[in-house]
Design a protein around this motif. Structure first.
Motif, PDB file in Angstrom:
ATOM      1  N   THR A   1       0.860  -1.200   0.000  1.00 15.91           N
ATOM      2  CA  THR A   1       0.000   0.000   0.000  1.00 15.91           C
ATOM      3  C   THR A   1       0.887   1.238   0.000  1.00 15.91           C
ATOM      4  OG1 THR A   1      -1.653  -1.229   1.239  1.00 15.91           O
ATOM      5  CG2 THR A   1      -1.835   1.174   1.281  1.00 15.91           C
ATOM      6  N   VAL A   2       0.737   2.066  -1.026  1.00 16.81           N
ATOM      7  CA  VAL A   2       1.642   3.226  -1.160  1.00 16.81           C
ATOM      8  C   VAL A   2       0.856   4.500  -1.451  1.00 16.81           C
ATOM      9  CG1 VAL A   2       3.658   1.905  -1.941  1.00 16.81           C
ATOM     10  CG2 VAL A   2       1.982   2.695  -3.626  1.00 16.81           C
ATOM     11  N   PRO A   3       1.420   5.657  -1.118  1.00 16.06           N
ATOM     12  CA  PRO A   3       0.762   6.934  -1.436  1.00 16.06           C
ATOM     13  C   PRO A   3       0.717   7.151  -2.945  1.00 16.06           C
ATOM     14  CG  PRO A   3       2.627   7.237   0.081  1.00 16.06           C
ATOM     15  CD  PRO A   3       2.685   5.829  -0.391  1.00 16.06           C
ATOM     16  N   VAL A   4      -0.347   7.825  -3.386  1.00 18.39           N
ATOM     17  CA  VAL A   4      -0.493   8.063  -4.826  1.00 18.39           C
ATOM     18  C   VAL A   4       0.740   8.810  -5.360  1.00 18.39           C
ATOM     19  CG1 VAL A   4      -1.860  10.210  -4.499  1.00 18.39           C
ATOM     20  CG2 VAL A   4      -2.053   8.920  -6.636  1.00 18.39           C
ATOM     21  N   GLY A   5       1.218   8.364  -6.505  1.00 19.01           N
ATOM     22  CA  GLY A   5       2.408   8.969  -7.110  1.00 19.01           C
ATOM     23  C   GLY A   5       3.647   8.107  -6.940  1.00 19.01           C
ATOM     24  N   THR A   6       3.571   7.129  -6.040  1.00 13.01           N
ATOM     25  CA  THR A   6       4.756   6.292  -5.758  1.00 13.01           C
ATOM     26  C   THR A   6       5.149   5.443  -6.976  1.00 13.01           C
ATOM     27  OG1 THR A   6       4.123   6.174  -3.438  1.00 13.01           O
ATOM     28  CG2 THR A   6       5.719   4.537  -4.203  1.00 13.01           C
ATOM     29  N   ALA A   7       4.153   4.804  -7.617  1.00 16.32           N
ATOM     30  CA  ALA A   7       4.479   3.910  -8.739  1.00 16.32           C
ATOM     31  C   ALA A   7       5.118   4.703  -9.875  1.00 16.32           C
ATOM     32  CB  ALA A   7       3.218   3.190  -9.213  1.00 16.32           C
TER      33      ALA A   7
ATOM     34  N   ALA B   1      -8.497  -2.948 -14.928  1.00 18.93           N
ATOM     35  CA  ALA B   1      -7.171  -2.537 -15.405  1.00 18.93           C
ATOM     36  C   ALA B   1      -7.208  -1.027 -15.572  1.00 18.93           C
ATOM     37  CB  ALA B   1      -6.842  -3.220 -16.719  1.00 18.93           C
ATOM     38  N   THR B   2      -6.268  -0.353 -14.922  1.00 24.66           N
ATOM     39  CA  THR B   2      -6.325   1.104 -14.903  1.00 24.66           C
ATOM     40  C   THR B   2      -4.904   1.673 -14.850  1.00 24.66           C
ATOM     41  OG1 THR B   2      -7.296   2.981 -13.708  1.00 24.66           O
ATOM     42  CG2 THR B   2      -6.639   1.091 -12.369  1.00 24.66           C
ATOM     43  N   ASP B   3      -4.815   2.974 -14.552  1.00 22.89           N
ATOM     44  CA  ASP B   3      -3.481   3.581 -14.488  1.00 22.89           C
ATOM     45  C   ASP B   3      -2.905   3.449 -13.069  1.00 22.89           C
ATOM     46  OD1 ASP B   3      -4.770   5.586 -12.979  1.00 22.89           O
ATOM     47  OD2 ASP B   3      -5.298   6.653 -14.816  1.00 22.89           O
ATOM     48  N   PHE B   4      -1.648   3.852 -12.914  1.00 25.55           N
ATOM     49  CA  PHE B   4      -0.987   3.718 -11.613  1.00 25.55           C
ATOM     50  C   PHE B   4      -1.747   4.463 -10.508  1.00 25.55           C
ATOM     51  CE2 PHE B   4       3.692   3.126 -13.222  1.00 25.55           C
ATOM     52  CZ  PHE B   4       3.388   1.825 -13.580  1.00 25.55           C
ATOM     53  N   ALA B   5      -2.073   5.720 -10.781  1.00 26.39           N
ATOM     54  CA  ALA B   5      -2.658   6.560  -9.727  1.00 26.39           C
ATOM     55  C   ALA B   5      -3.981   5.979  -9.228  1.00 26.39           C
ATOM     56  CB  ALA B   5      -2.863   7.986 -10.238  1.00 26.39           C
ATOM     57  N   THR B   6      -4.814   5.508 -10.174  1.00 25.26           N
ATOM     58  CA  THR B   6      -6.101   4.943  -9.751  1.00 25.26           C
ATOM     59  C   THR B   6      -5.873   3.698  -8.898  1.00 25.26           C
ATOM     60  OG1 THR B   6      -7.032   5.733 -11.830  1.00 25.26           O
ATOM     61  CG2 THR B   6      -8.386   4.210 -10.561  1.00 25.26           C
ATOM     62  N   ALA B   7      -4.970   2.827  -9.361  1.00 23.72           N
ATOM     63  CA  ALA B   7      -4.711   1.588  -8.611  1.00 23.72           C
ATOM     64  C   ALA B   7      -4.256   1.903  -7.182  1.00 23.72           C
ATOM     65  CB  ALA B   7      -3.662   0.748  -9.330  1.00 23.72           C
ATOM     66  N   GLU B   8      -3.364   2.874  -7.057  1.00 25.48           N
ATOM     67  CA  GLU B   8      -2.882   3.240  -5.715  1.00 25.48           C
ATOM     68  C   GLU B   8      -4.019   3.810  -4.871  1.00 25.48           C
ATOM     69  OE1 GLU B   8       1.688   4.672  -6.798  1.00 25.48           O
ATOM     70  OE2 GLU B   8       0.006   5.963  -7.314  1.00 25.48           O
ATOM     71  N   LEU B   9      -4.831   4.647  -5.490  1.00 23.48           N
ATOM     72  CA  LEU B   9      -5.906   5.313  -4.737  1.00 23.48           C
ATOM     73  C   LEU B   9      -7.037   4.364  -4.353  1.00 23.48           C
ATOM     74  CD1 LEU B   9      -6.087   8.761  -6.583  1.00 23.48           C
ATOM     75  CD2 LEU B   9      -5.495   8.380  -4.175  1.00 23.48           C
ATOM     76  N   VAL B  10      -7.304   3.356  -5.211  1.00 25.14           N
ATOM     77  CA  VAL B  10      -8.377   2.401  -4.894  1.00 25.14           C
ATOM     78  C   VAL B  10      -8.107   1.780  -3.524  1.00 25.14           C
ATOM     79  CG1 VAL B  10      -9.346   0.135  -5.475  1.00 25.14           C
ATOM     80  CG2 VAL B  10      -9.019   1.825  -7.272  1.00 25.14           C
ATOM     81  N   LYS B  11      -6.851   1.406  -3.317  1.00 20.34           N
ATOM     82  CA  LYS B  11      -6.516   0.733  -2.060  1.00 20.34           C
ATOM     83  C   LYS B  11      -6.746   1.639  -0.853  1.00 20.34           C
ATOM     84  CE  LYS B  11      -5.030  -1.769   1.115  1.00 20.34           C
ATOM     85  NZ  LYS B  11      -4.257  -2.928   1.371  1.00 20.34           N
ATOM     86  N   VAL B  12      -6.219   2.849  -0.904  1.00 20.78           N
ATOM     87  CA  VAL B  12      -6.346   3.711   0.285  1.00 20.78           C
ATOM     88  C   VAL B  12      -7.786   4.200   0.446  1.00 20.78           C
ATOM     89  CG1 VAL B  12      -3.937   4.374   0.527  1.00 20.78           C
ATOM     90  CG2 VAL B  12      -5.394   5.737  -0.971  1.00 20.78           C
TER      91      VAL B  12
ATOM     92  N   ASP C   1      -2.954   3.689   7.317  1.00 19.47           N
ATOM     93  CA  ASP C   1      -3.344   4.087   5.961  1.00 19.47           C
ATOM     94  C   ASP C   1      -4.138   5.398   5.957  1.00 19.47           C
ATOM     95  OD1 ASP C   1      -2.013   1.921   4.970  1.00 19.47           O
ATOM     96  OD2 ASP C   1      -3.791   0.792   4.377  1.00 19.47           O
ATOM     97  N   ILE C   2      -5.013   5.600   6.950  1.00 21.52           N
ATOM     98  CA  ILE C   2      -5.766   6.873   6.942  1.00 21.52           C
ATOM     99  C   ILE C   2      -4.842   8.044   7.281  1.00 21.52           C
ATOM    100  CG2 ILE C   2      -8.065   5.869   7.345  1.00 21.52           C
ATOM    101  CD1 ILE C   2      -7.892   6.898  10.250  1.00 21.52           C
ATOM    102  N   ARG C   3      -3.801   7.760   8.061  1.00 12.54           N
ATOM    103  CA  ARG C   3      -2.850   8.840   8.396  1.00 12.54           C
ATOM    104  C   ARG C   3      -1.971   9.152   7.175  1.00 12.54           C
ATOM    105  NH1 ARG C   3      -1.883   5.694  13.975  1.00 12.54           N
ATOM    106  NH2 ARG C   3      -3.960   6.098  14.770  1.00 12.54           N
ATOM    107  N   ALA C   4      -1.507   8.108   6.503  1.00 13.51           N
ATOM    108  CA  ALA C   4      -0.651   8.321   5.325  1.00 13.51           C
ATOM    109  C   ALA C   4      -1.425   9.047   4.226  1.00 13.51           C
ATOM    110  CB  ALA C   4      -0.139   6.984   4.810  1.00 13.51           C
TER     111      ALA C   4
END
Ligand code: UGA
Length: 472
Positions: free
Chosen positions: A122-128, A201-212, A271-274
């Motif tokens: 689980t990573v902040p958006v923009g990491t990938a 199947a989506t872009d990096f930012a969406t995939a990261e954001l879906v999780k958080v 995750d909510i803090r990050a």
């Protein structure tokens, strides 16, 4: 297809064993030699139902192996999953990305063939996106054979159900930058796809954001019902009935509306803090501010249990109800009123893990409450079916016992903090006979008050007004 899994904690070990179960040859990598030695012997360093069987099965068959060598995985695997931790930075809200960064950098320096690196952490958006650039630069510099691409595939498994959630997920989300990367991941998850699992199947930012977004939503649902608990505790009303009634609306749904001592663990709180930290970096200070409220509501539940312990004990000792007031969730320093009542009181603590079916005590509300009561002078006897060893490593001074009966013997008060089946099945008479005083706090709302009150217990629960006159 050969698969490597970098990081063998809850996520990585589960993913590695499940990939082997799906028929792939798997190599799990960790930098911790002791962990690798244990896994190679078929021993799991944590409790996860169903996983030891899978581990043994595939270690024995030779399909699942473990290593500490990046060189070995880099020359061997076609797909490298990254499942290392992204903990909260000490003293900050943001996620600590150094393990993910190190995994990508090490792979970049050791892969010698065409390969796909798939982030699951689980990573902040923009990491990938950042790691994609880092990977390209490192590969250009390394001058090794093979084309290496990056994808992001967030994980939604729950501890306690990790095997089931990995083998039969609700949905599969992949952030990809090419049709090739998507095709490789479609092959990895062919079985789930054939079973009709939704594929996004989506872009990096969406995939990261879906999780958080998923974890933020779940945390919000829990704190939402717990905020209503604060109301029903004063105004009256039944929090369980309220949750059932709104849960019948399919737009709301009943799941994750169980009022209690709140959420903990290695995921939801950090995750909510990050997420708040990341959106602030993006200049959106107000956007996720409500999550700070959710965090506060969650932490205030712990204060409430301590306050309820003071109320129940003072009532049982001298008939008057002392209260310490509703705190702000921030402190572990007990108030003088709490110390006066709690000092020397014998309290049985049932459960210290952050939830049942896990031995995980990270950010556990139950363990935090046990420690606060201890700090206020109470003599605590802690029993958890799986969590005592981990809890004792974190708080060695608490009293730990290895059976439920030993915890309640001579106790002035019993507090149920984690809803293990063993506690749901307790017989009020059997327990009452062992205790000095028949008093109980149900901090997870899982016990039917009627039989406990019939057995002479003073019963208190989160989300309910404490009304001792009803108890006798
Ligand atoms: C959570 C998510 O549920 C997973 O989907 C996600 O993959 C995972 O985090 C992660 O990010 O890795 P987990 O931490 O295993 O999974 O635990 P949950 O089952 O979500 O429970 C979290 C906490 O909420 C527990 O302390 C539980 O007792 C509490 N909870 C849950 C409540 O207080 N009330 C509820 O109604 C439900």
């Amino acid at each position: 297809m050969r698969i490597s899994v970098i990081g063998t904690g809850y996520l990585g070990a589960t993913h590695a064993a499940c990939m082997a179960e799906l028929g792939f040859e798997v190599l799990g990598l960790d930098i911790d030699q002791a962990k690798i030695d244990a896994l190679t012997r078929g021993e799991l360093p944590f409790h996860e139902p169903g996983l030891p069987e899978l581990l043994t099965k595939h270690v024995d068959s030779g399909r699942l192996r473990f290593t500490t060598s990046y060189e070995e995985v880099g020359t061997w695997a076609d797909v490298h999953f990254i499942g290392v931790g992204t903990p909260q930075k000490p003293g900050e809200s943001a996620a600590d990305l150094r393990f993910v960064d190190a995994a990508v950098a090490s792979l970049a320096e050791h892969i010698t063939r065409d390969a796909l690196i798939v982030g699951k952490s689980t990573v902040p958006v923009g990491t990938a996106e950042r790691l994609g650039t880092l990977l390209a630069d490192a590969r250009a510099h390394a001058g090794l054979p093979g084309t290496v691409e990056l994808a992001w595939n967030p994980e939604f498994l729950r501890e306690g159900y990790a095997v089931r959630d990995t083998l039969t997920p609700d949905r599969l989300v992949v952030g990809v930058e090419s049709a090739h990367a998507e095709n490789v991941l479609r092959q990895v998850y062919a079985k789930s796809l054939a079973e009709g699992t939704p594929w996004i199947a989506t872009d990096f930012a969406t995939a990261e954001l879906v999780k958080v977004a998923a974890n933020a939503f779940l945390a919000t649902k829990i704190s939402f019902i717990n905020a209503f608990s604060e109301i029903t505790e004063i105004a009256g009303g039944d929090i369980g009935t309220l949750a059932d009634a709104i849960g019948h609306d399919p737009r709301i749904g009943r799941k994750f509306l169980n009022a209690g001592v709140g959420f903990g663990g290695g995921c939801l709180p950090k995750d909510i803090r990050a997420l708040q930290a990341r959106v602030s970096e993006l200049g959106l200070d107000r956007t996720m501010r409500f999550l700070a409220e959710m965090d506060d509501i969650n932490l205030r539940r712990r204060d409430r249990v301590v306050d309820l312990a003071v109320q129940v004990l003072s009532h049982s000792l001298n008939g008057s109800i002392r209260t310490t007031g509703v705190g702000d969730g921030s402190g572990t320093v007990p108030s003088p009123a709490a110390v006066e009542v709690l000092n020397g009181a014998k309290i049985a603590i049932l459960g210290v893990t952050f939830k049942p079916h896990s031995d995980d005590v990270r950010d556990s509300p139950a363990l935090d409450v046990a420690n606060r009561l201890f700090t206020a002078g109470a003599e605590v006897a802690v029993y958890d079916p799986k969590g005592n060893a981990n809890a004792a490593r974190r708080f060695p001074r608490l009293g730990y016992v290895n059976t439920l009966q030993k915890a309640v013997i001579g106790a002035d008060l019993m507090i149920l903090l984690t809803e293990w089946d063993e506690f749901r099945q307790m017989d009020p008479e059997d327990i009452g006979r062992l205790m000095d005083r028949r008093t109980l706090i149900d901090a997870r709302n899982v016990l039917d008050p009627a039989p406990w009150r019939a057995a002479g217990f003073t019963h208190a629960a989160l989300g309910h007004r404490f009304a001792p006159e009803k108890s006798v």
